[in-house]
Design a protein around this motif. Structure first.
Motif, PDB file in Angstrom:
ATOM      1  N   GLN A 171     -32.747 -47.143 -26.740  1.00  0.00           N
ATOM      2  CA  GLN A 171     -31.458 -46.492 -26.522  1.00  0.00           C
ATOM      3  C   GLN A 171     -31.394 -45.131 -27.203  1.00  0.00           C
ATOM      4  O   GLN A 171     -30.799 -44.183 -26.671  1.00  0.00           O
ATOM      5  CB  GLN A 171     -30.313 -47.390 -27.004  1.00  0.00           C
ATOM      6  N   ASN A 172     -32.014 -45.007 -28.357  1.00  0.00           N
ATOM      7  CA  ASN A 172     -32.060 -43.711 -29.031  1.00  0.00           C
ATOM      8  C   ASN A 172     -32.839 -42.688 -28.213  1.00  0.00           C
ATOM      9  O   ASN A 172     -32.457 -41.512 -28.142  1.00  0.00           O
ATOM     10  CB  ASN A 172     -32.688 -43.856 -30.419  1.00  0.00           C
ATOM     11  N   LEU A 176     -33.121 -42.723 -24.960  1.00  0.00           N
ATOM     12  CA  LEU A 176     -32.257 -42.351 -23.841  1.00  0.00           C
ATOM     13  C   LEU A 176     -31.212 -41.325 -24.273  1.00  0.00           C
ATOM     14  O   LEU A 176     -30.979 -40.325 -23.582  1.00  0.00           O
ATOM     15  CB  LEU A 176     -31.539 -43.583 -23.275  1.00  0.00           C
ATOM     16  N   ASN A 177     -30.565 -41.589 -25.402  1.00  0.00           N
ATOM     17  CA  ASN A 177     -29.530 -40.678 -25.880  1.00  0.00           C
ATOM     18  C   ASN A 177     -30.096 -39.286 -26.127  1.00  0.00           C
ATOM     19  O   ASN A 177     -29.491 -38.271 -25.742  1.00  0.00           O
ATOM     20  CB  ASN A 177     -28.903 -41.222 -27.169  1.00  0.00           C
ATOM     21  N   ASP A 178     -31.240 -39.230 -26.788  1.00  0.00           N
ATOM     22  CA  ASP A 178     -31.864 -37.939 -27.078  1.00  0.00           C
ATOM     23  C   ASP A 178     -32.261 -37.225 -25.790  1.00  0.00           C
ATOM     24  O   ASP A 178     -32.082 -36.007 -25.664  1.00  0.00           O
ATOM     25  CB  ASP A 178     -33.095 -38.130 -27.966  1.00  0.00           C
ATOM     26  N   ARG A 220     -30.948 -37.507 -22.795  1.00  0.00           N
ATOM     27  CA  ARG A 220     -29.765 -36.998 -22.102  1.00  0.00           C
ATOM     28  C   ARG A 220     -29.240 -35.733 -22.773  1.00  0.00           C
ATOM     29  O   ARG A 220     -28.965 -34.726 -22.113  1.00  0.00           O
ATOM     30  CB  ARG A 220     -28.679 -38.076 -22.063  1.00  0.00           C
ATOM     31  N   GLN A 221     -29.079 -35.788 -24.082  1.00  0.00           N
ATOM     32  CA  GLN A 221     -28.492 -34.667 -24.802  1.00  0.00           C
ATOM     33  C   GLN A 221     -29.384 -33.427 -24.770  1.00  0.00           C
ATOM     34  O   GLN A 221     -28.892 -32.301 -24.687  1.00  0.00           O
ATOM     35  CB  GLN A 221     -28.209 -35.060 -26.257  1.00  0.00           C
ATOM     36  N   TYR A 276     -29.694 -32.268 -20.385  1.00  0.00           N
ATOM     37  CA  TYR A 276     -28.686 -32.257 -19.329  1.00  0.00           C
ATOM     38  C   TYR A 276     -28.358 -30.848 -18.853  1.00  0.00           C
ATOM     39  O   TYR A 276     -27.890 -30.664 -17.725  1.00  0.00           O
ATOM     40  CB  TYR A 276     -27.403 -32.967 -19.785  1.00  0.00           C
ATOM     41  N   LEU A 294     -22.742 -37.707 -18.698  1.00  0.00           N
ATOM     42  CA  LEU A 294     -22.154 -37.189 -19.932  1.00  0.00           C
ATOM     43  C   LEU A 294     -20.788 -36.540 -19.700  1.00  0.00           C
ATOM     44  O   LEU A 294     -20.205 -35.967 -20.613  1.00  0.00           O
ATOM     45  CB  LEU A 294     -23.100 -36.170 -20.568  1.00  0.00           C
ATOM     46  N   ALA A 352     -32.404 -42.911 -17.430  1.00  0.00           N
ATOM     47  CA  ALA A 352     -31.630 -42.540 -18.612  1.00  0.00           C
ATOM     48  C   ALA A 352     -30.132 -42.745 -18.414  1.00  0.00           C
ATOM     49  O   ALA A 352     -29.371 -42.717 -19.392  1.00  0.00           O
ATOM     50  CB  ALA A 352     -31.911 -41.087 -18.995  1.00  0.00           C
ATOM     51  N   THR A 353     -29.702 -42.955 -17.174  1.00  0.00           N
ATOM     52  CA  THR A 353     -28.275 -43.186 -16.902  1.00  0.00           C
ATOM     53  C   THR A 353     -28.049 -44.574 -16.304  1.00  0.00           C
ATOM     54  O   THR A 353     -27.011 -44.825 -15.703  1.00  0.00           O
ATOM     55  CB  THR A 353     -27.731 -42.111 -15.938  1.00  0.00           C
TER      56      THR A 353
END
Length: 253
Positions: free
Chosen positions: A3-4, A6-8, A10-11, A14, A28, A233-234
């Protein structure tokens, strides 16, 4: 840890100016790249593989709670979603195209009550059952398996039909496990068969599939411009079994 990543991902990606990251923007709740969207829709009259864009645009629709319906749907409506008499523009065959067109037609029919082919639900389920039971003939194609995945993930995340949704999850699990089966400890995917372009081997990183492998395993490198990785990732897909399936040494005997 997954999950980390994925978060990284995306951020960090994007807003990188690549049209493949549209789903990340929608997820997002950021403004989507309208220039990219316009470029996509402008290709409708001549693009034989518009389904590559269609699955992305549908994902944006669903992730944004219909915010772009009035903009997207009128432009999508003239598109034939399956082979029709005298059709000579679109490519509807091969595994990736079948999956993208079928999944898109089903979701548009299900959510917006668009007219569908007779027996559409049975076709979708039949195709999913075949893949779950027998596997994918393009799973070893560095070029095409990521697009099959995008169609499957749209069904897995957005279909209101529980049977279709669960079968799409099983099919996506099988596909990604087959991919990791031939992924080495450097995060490089080197199949000995399948439809592959030489460049995918000559340049082992920076490819569409590399970002998927990185998200799942942390191995290799990610470019941040991957069509398929923006779907994963989404996605809400449970990848625990997929991640745990990777082995440094693999034997199928």
């Amino acid at each position: 840890v997954y999950q980390n990543r994925l978060n990284d991902y995306r951020q960090n990606n994007y807003n990188n100016g690549n049209k493949n990251t549209l789903p990340l923007q929608a997820f997002l709740k950021q403004p989507i790249d309208q220039v990219a969207v316009t470029e996509m829709f402008n290709t409708i009259p001549t693009n034989g593989e518009f389904d590559f864009y269609l699955v992305q645009l549908l994902r944006v629709l669903f992730l944004s709670d219909g915010q772009y319906e009035s903009e997207f749907l009128p432009k999508m409506q003239p598109i034939s979603l399956w082979l029709t008499p005298n059709e000579n523009t679109r490519v509807y065959w091969t595994e990736n195209h079948i999956t993208m067109w079928l999944s898109s037609q089903w979701l548009l029919h299900e959510k917006y009550d668009w007219t569908a082919d007779v027996g559409l639900r049975e076709k979708v389920i039949h195709c999913l059952d075949l893949k779950i039971e027998h596997g994918f003939y393009e799973s070893l194609s560095t070029v095409y398996f990521p697009y099959t995945l995008s169609g499957l993930l749209n069904l897995a995340d957005f279909s209101e039909d529980e049977e279709i949704r669960e079968k799409a999850k099983l099919a996506a699990n099988r596909l990604l496990k087959e991919v990791l089966m031939v992924t080495n400890d450097k995060g490089v995917f080197y199949p000995a068969s399948g439809r592959n372009y030489p460049g995918k081997f000559a340049t082992p990183y920076g490819q569409n599939h590399n970002d998927l492998i990185y998200l799942l395993t942390g191995l290799g490198e990610a470019s941040g411009t991957s069509h398929a990785a923006s779907f994963l990732a989404t996605s809400t897909l449970d990848v625990s079994d997929i991640v745990n399936s990777w082995k440094e040494k693999e034997s199928t005997f």
